[in-house]
Structures are given as structure tokens and as C-alpha cells.
Write a protein that holds these residues in place. Structure first.
Motif, short mmCIF file in Angstrom:
data_model
loop_
_atom_site.label_atom_id
_atom_site.label_comp_id
_atom_site.label_asym_id
_atom_site.label_seq_id
_atom_site.Cartn_x
_atom_site.Cartn_y
_atom_site.Cartn_z
N LEU A 329 -4.65 -17.26 -7.86
CA LEU A 329 -3.73 -16.83 -8.91
C LEU A 329 -3.37 -15.36 -8.76
CD1 LEU A 329 -2.29 -17.63 -11.56
CD2 LEU A 329 -4.34 -16.88 -12.79
N ILE A 330 -4.37 -14.52 -8.46
CA ILE A 330 -4.12 -13.08 -8.30
C ILE A 330 -3.24 -12.82 -7.09
CG2 ILE A 330 -5.22 -10.89 -7.74
CD1 ILE A 330 -7.51 -11.63 -9.57
N ASN A 331 -3.52 -13.53 -5.99
CA ASN A 331 -2.70 -13.34 -4.78
C ASN A 331 -1.26 -13.78 -5.01
OD1 ASN A 331 -1.51 -14.78 -2.17
ND2 ASN A 331 -2.82 -13.11 -1.48
N ILE A 332 -1.07 -15.01 -5.49
CA ILE A 332 0.28 -15.54 -5.69
C ILE A 332 1.00 -14.75 -6.79
CG2 ILE A 332 1.59 -17.57 -6.43
CD1 ILE A 332 -0.56 -19.30 -5.10
N GLY A 333 0.28 -14.41 -7.85
CA GLY A 333 0.89 -13.62 -8.92
C GLY A 333 1.32 -12.25 -8.44
N GLY A 334 0.55 -11.65 -7.54
CA GLY A 334 0.87 -10.33 -7.03
C GLY A 334 2.10 -10.33 -6.14
N VAL A 335 2.18 -11.29 -5.20
CA VAL A 335 3.31 -11.30 -4.25
C VAL A 335 4.60 -11.78 -4.90
CG1 VAL A 335 1.75 -11.63 -2.30
CG2 VAL A 335 2.82 -13.63 -3.37
N THR A 336 4.51 -12.42 -6.06
CA THR A 336 5.71 -12.83 -6.79
C THR A 336 6.06 -11.83 -7.90
OG1 THR A 336 4.37 -14.23 -8.26
CG2 THR A 336 5.38 -15.28 -6.33
N ASN A 337 5.29 -10.75 -8.00
CA ASN A 337 5.49 -9.68 -8.98
C ASN A 337 5.25 -10.14 -10.41
OD1 ASN A 337 5.99 -6.90 -9.27
ND2 ASN A 337 8.03 -7.30 -10.08
N ALA A 338 4.45 -11.20 -10.59
CA ALA A 338 4.08 -11.62 -11.94
C ALA A 338 2.99 -10.72 -12.50
CB ALA A 338 3.61 -13.07 -11.92
N ILE A 339 2.15 -10.19 -11.61
CA ILE A 339 1.08 -9.26 -11.98
C ILE A 339 1.05 -8.16 -10.92
CG2 ILE A 339 -0.32 -11.01 -13.15
CD1 ILE A 339 -2.08 -11.15 -10.68
N PRO A 340 0.36 -7.04 -11.18
CA PRO A 340 0.29 -5.98 -10.16
C PRO A 340 -0.38 -6.46 -8.87
CG PRO A 340 -0.40 -5.16 -12.30
CD PRO A 340 -0.28 -6.64 -12.44
N ILE A 341 0.04 -5.90 -7.76
CA ILE A 341 -0.56 -6.21 -6.46
C ILE A 341 -1.94 -5.56 -6.38
CG2 ILE A 341 -0.37 -5.87 -3.97
CD1 ILE A 341 2.64 -5.81 -4.30
N THR A 342 -2.93 -6.35 -5.99
CA THR A 342 -4.28 -5.81 -5.84
C THR A 342 -4.81 -5.99 -4.42
OG1 THR A 342 -5.20 -7.90 -6.65
CG2 THR A 342 -4.90 -6.14 -8.25
N GLY A 343 -4.08 -6.72 -3.58
CA GLY A 343 -4.46 -6.81 -2.17
C GLY A 343 -5.62 -7.74 -1.89
N VAL A 344 -5.61 -8.95 -2.45
CA VAL A 344 -6.65 -9.92 -2.15
C VAL A 344 -6.04 -11.05 -1.30
CG1 VAL A 344 -7.97 -9.43 -4.23
CG2 VAL A 344 -6.26 -11.25 -4.27
N PRO A 345 -6.81 -11.61 -0.36
CA PRO A 345 -6.27 -12.68 0.49
C PRO A 345 -6.15 -13.99 -0.26
CG PRO A 345 -8.59 -12.28 0.99
CD PRO A 345 -8.19 -11.23 0.01
N LEU A 346 -5.31 -14.87 0.27
CA LEU A 346 -5.14 -16.21 -0.28
C LEU A 346 -6.19 -17.11 0.38
CD1 LEU A 346 -3.46 -18.07 -2.10
CD2 LEU A 346 -1.90 -18.42 -0.18
N PRO A 347 -7.15 -17.66 -0.37
CA PRO A 347 -8.24 -18.44 0.21
C PRO A 347 -7.74 -19.58 1.10
CG PRO A 347 -8.68 -18.00 -2.10
CD PRO A 347 -7.28 -17.53 -1.84
N PHE A 348 -8.38 -19.75 2.24
CA PHE A 348 -8.09 -20.78 3.25
C PHE A 348 -6.85 -20.47 4.07
CE2 PHE A 348 -10.09 -23.12 -0.30
CZ PHE A 348 -11.26 -23.55 0.33
#
Length: 382
Positions: A329-348
Motif C-alpha cells: 500500500l505504501i509503495n503503490i500509494g507513493g508512486v501514484t502520489n496518493a501518499i508521500p514517497i517513502t522509498g520502500v520496495p514492492l514485495p515480490f
């Protein structure tokens, strides 16, 4: 080890895991080949590394799958002790992209202890809650020691600084605390205090004067999500390029391998922003199918956790599912600008050994729980 009395693993979860890992390798190839070819003269450089990480992760996953969940308890303390040592060690390493999160391993690359800390702390907190039993509902002798451990590990990760991983760990462990039966009044009080501190922290960030330096550059990217076009060549650059990727992909995508943004426009296209390339090449439809596959994996993990006859299995399984879901959620939310970017990888999916291996270890634990569930279900039918 005698596994003849063990039940069968959850084959749906196993299939979905293979599907996601395979898809991740394909997308790593697509997103990394231009930069790997240009800088390293080997278009398959990152792909070969990801295949190696996948093999190692799958071997460990099958090993863990064949270990009874209860036997994991004897490894919890020594494993967490090693993780804490590594979390201290990273503080004395050279920063990479503004953070001291990796320990160099020479020609083998690097290891990111905070990724392993997420699994270790879930196992430790779950075992501690089970040990305390009804006493866990008491704040001073039950909940407070658990919160102290969570805060200590989170602080070690925050000072790297790695806000994203710390947030994943905090929310994942608090889910375990909630499922473990903590007093709701205590949790509401903690949530109110935590929300106040986070609000203050964000206010400070949004009003801080950004100067030069890698750490301040990370803060700039974190605070620019409200209006990335206000600083299109600075803090807003990453998210603007990511949004261009989704725009180019449209409904059906530009086609596999046809991404433009991976051609030196979007930084870390094969890592933190790999979902942007998925959106550009496969479009809204392809991205939706990917997310549905991800949700199916999380659903199977949750079903397995709920069915566990042991409280420890339920807590560990729920925590693992929570961490995987929150990180995605944090990864997808960050790259879609729904939430701030925090730089975590997308699992798998994202390129990186620590993330992929720990994700597969997590699945291995869930598969171990499923084997015990199926064994007991088989015994009940007799």
C-alpha cells in the motif's frame, strides 16, 4: 526431519507466490535492461541478480515451510539479537542515497537488516503476547514492555533514516497487538498520542527549510507530494515522472518493453518505482489484474492465519499479512502520489535481495501454518 505427519501446504498460496515472483523477474528485466545495458554493458545484470535472489529465497521458503511453526520459537531470540546488532552496524556504514540502511557484503552486494527486522519483531511480539496470556491486557506489565520493544526497533530504523520501513513495522506490529487482545482503551490512547506526534512531525517537515544534501533531498521528496510541480526538477521530479508513466500507459498500456520513462527519466524504475513501469507497459487493466493477484495472496494468508488452532500461529500469520499489505500500500500509494514517497520496495516485485528473500520467508511461515491446519483438519475427518 520427519514430515510424514505434516499436512499439505496451501497450494493456492504457493501458486500465487510463484506467479508474483515470476512476474517480478519479468518486470525487473523490462525496467532495468536499458540502464543496465548502458552503464554495465549487460542488459541482464539486474535480472540475473533477481533470479539468484529468487532461488535463495525459494530454498529458504521451502525450508521454513517444512518446519513446525512452534519450532520457530527457539530461534526467535538469537535471530532478533543478530538483527539488532546489524541495525547498529548500519549506522557506521557509508550512506547510500542518503540513508545508512545497508551493510556491504563485497561482491555479494548488500544486505538490508531492517527488512529482516520486520519478520523478527513480528515473531518476537507474537511469542511474548502468547507467553503473557491474560496479563497482556494489563498496561504496565503487559502492553508497555511490548510497546517498548517496538519503539526501540523502530527508532533504530528511523535514525538511518528509513521512515517507510519504520512505518511498516509499527503498523504491522500494532496489528499483532490488536489481534493479541490488548485493551482497546489503551490502544485508543496510544493511537491519539501517536497521531498527535505524527501531525507535529509532518508540520515540521512541511515547514522545514530544505538545503542541499542527500537527507534533505529525501525530505524534499517526502514533502512535495501535495504539489510536485512546484519543484519539478527537485523534490517533485520522481513523482512527476511516475505520473507521466501512468499517463502514457492509459487503459491498455504501451506494451511490454515499450516504457519510455525507464529510459533514464524515472529513477529507480526497477526498484521503488517498478509499479509505475507496470502501469505504463500494462496499463490500468494490467495493473488492476496485478493488484487482484496480490489481494488474493493476502486473502489466502489471512484465511490460513485465522484457521490456525494456535494463538501464536494466528498472531504471526496476521502480522505477516499485515506487513505485506501495508508495504504494498505504501509503495503503490507513493508512486501514484496518493501518499508521500517513502522509498520502500514492492514485495515480490521490486529488484533487491533483502526484500525478496524476506517476502519469501514470510510466505514460508504462512505455508508452515497451513500445513499444520491441514494436518489437524485431516485428523478431524478420521
Amino acid at each position: 526431519m520427519d514430515t510424514s505427519q505434516r499436512g499439505t501446504p496451501d497450494f493456492i498460496l504457493l501458486f500465487l507466490t510463484f506467479l508474483l515472483v515470476g512476474f517480478g523477474i519479468v518486470m525487473v528485466f523490462s525496467s532495468s535492461s536499458p540502464i543496465a545495458s548502458f552503464y554495465l554493458q549487460d542488459a541482464l545484470y539486474y535480472t540475473k541478480k533477481q533470479v539468484l535472489f529468487a532461488i535463495v529465497g525459494l530454498v529458504v521458503m521451502f525450508f521454513v515451510m517444512n518446519m513446525r511453526i512452534e519450532k520457530l520459537k527457539k530461534w526467535i531470540v538469537p535471530v532478533n539479537f543478530m538483527i539488532i546488532i546489524m541495525l547498529f552496524m548500519v549506522l557506521f556504514t557509508e550512506p547510500i542515497n542518503g540513508a545508512k540502511s545497508w551493510i556491504p557484503l563485497g561482491s555479494f552486494g548488500t544486505i538490508q537488516p531492517s527488512e529482516f527486522a520486520k519478520i523478527g519483531i513480528i515473531l518476537y511480539i507474537a511469542a511474548l503476547i502468547c507467553k503473557k496470556g491474560d496479563q497482556f491486557r494489563n498496561f504496565k506489565t503487559g502492553l508497555l514492555p511490548v510497546l517498548t520493544i517496538i519503539a526501540f526497533i523502530s527508532l533504530l530504523i528511523l535514525i538511518q533514516p528509513d521512515i517507510g520501513t519504520a512505518a511498516i513495522l509499527i503498523f504491522g506490529t500494532m496489528l499483532v497487538v490488536f489481534v493479541g487482545g490488548a485493551n482497546l482503551k489503551h490502544l485508543l490512547g496510544i493511537f491519539a498520542i501517536f497521531s498527535g506526534l505524527m501531525t507535529l512531525f509532518l508540520l515540521i517537515l512541511t515547514n522545514i527549510e530544505i538545503t542541499s544534501g542527500p537527507i534533505n533531498e529525501r525530505l524534499s521528496r517526502f514533502t512535495s507530494y501535495q504539489d510536485p510541480w512546484a519543484d519539478p526538477l527537485g523534490g517533485g521530479y520522481h513523482i512527476i515522472q511516475s505520473l507521466y508513466a501512468f499517463g502514457h500507459g492509459g487503459m491498455t498500456g504501451a506494451g511490454f518493453g515499450q516504457s519510455i520513462q525507464k529510459l533514464f527519466y524515472l529513477p529507480f524504475a526497477y526498484n521503488d518505482f517498478i509499479f509505475s513501469i507496470i502501469g505504463e507497459e500494462l496499463g490500468f487493466i494490467g495493473s488492476t489484474l496485478f493488484i487482484i493477484t496480490y489481494l488474493l495472496l493476502l486473502w489466502r494468508g489471512l484465511v490460513i492465519s485465522i484457521k490456525s488452532p494456535e494463538m501464536f500461529g494466528t498472531l504471526v500469520g496476521t502480522g505477516i499479512v499485515g506487513i505485506l499489505a501495508i508495504q504494498a500500500l505504501i509503495n503503490i500509494g507513493g508512486v501514484t502520489n496518493a501518499i508521500p514517497i517513502t522509498g520502500v520496495p514492492l514485495p515480490f516485485i521490486s529488484q533487491g535481495g533483502s526484500s525478496l528473500i524476506t517476502s519469501l520467508i514470510s510466505v514460508g511461515i504462512l505455508l508452515s501454518i497451513s500445513r499444520e491446519n491441514n494436518r489437524l483438519a485431516k485428523l478431524e475427518k478420521k
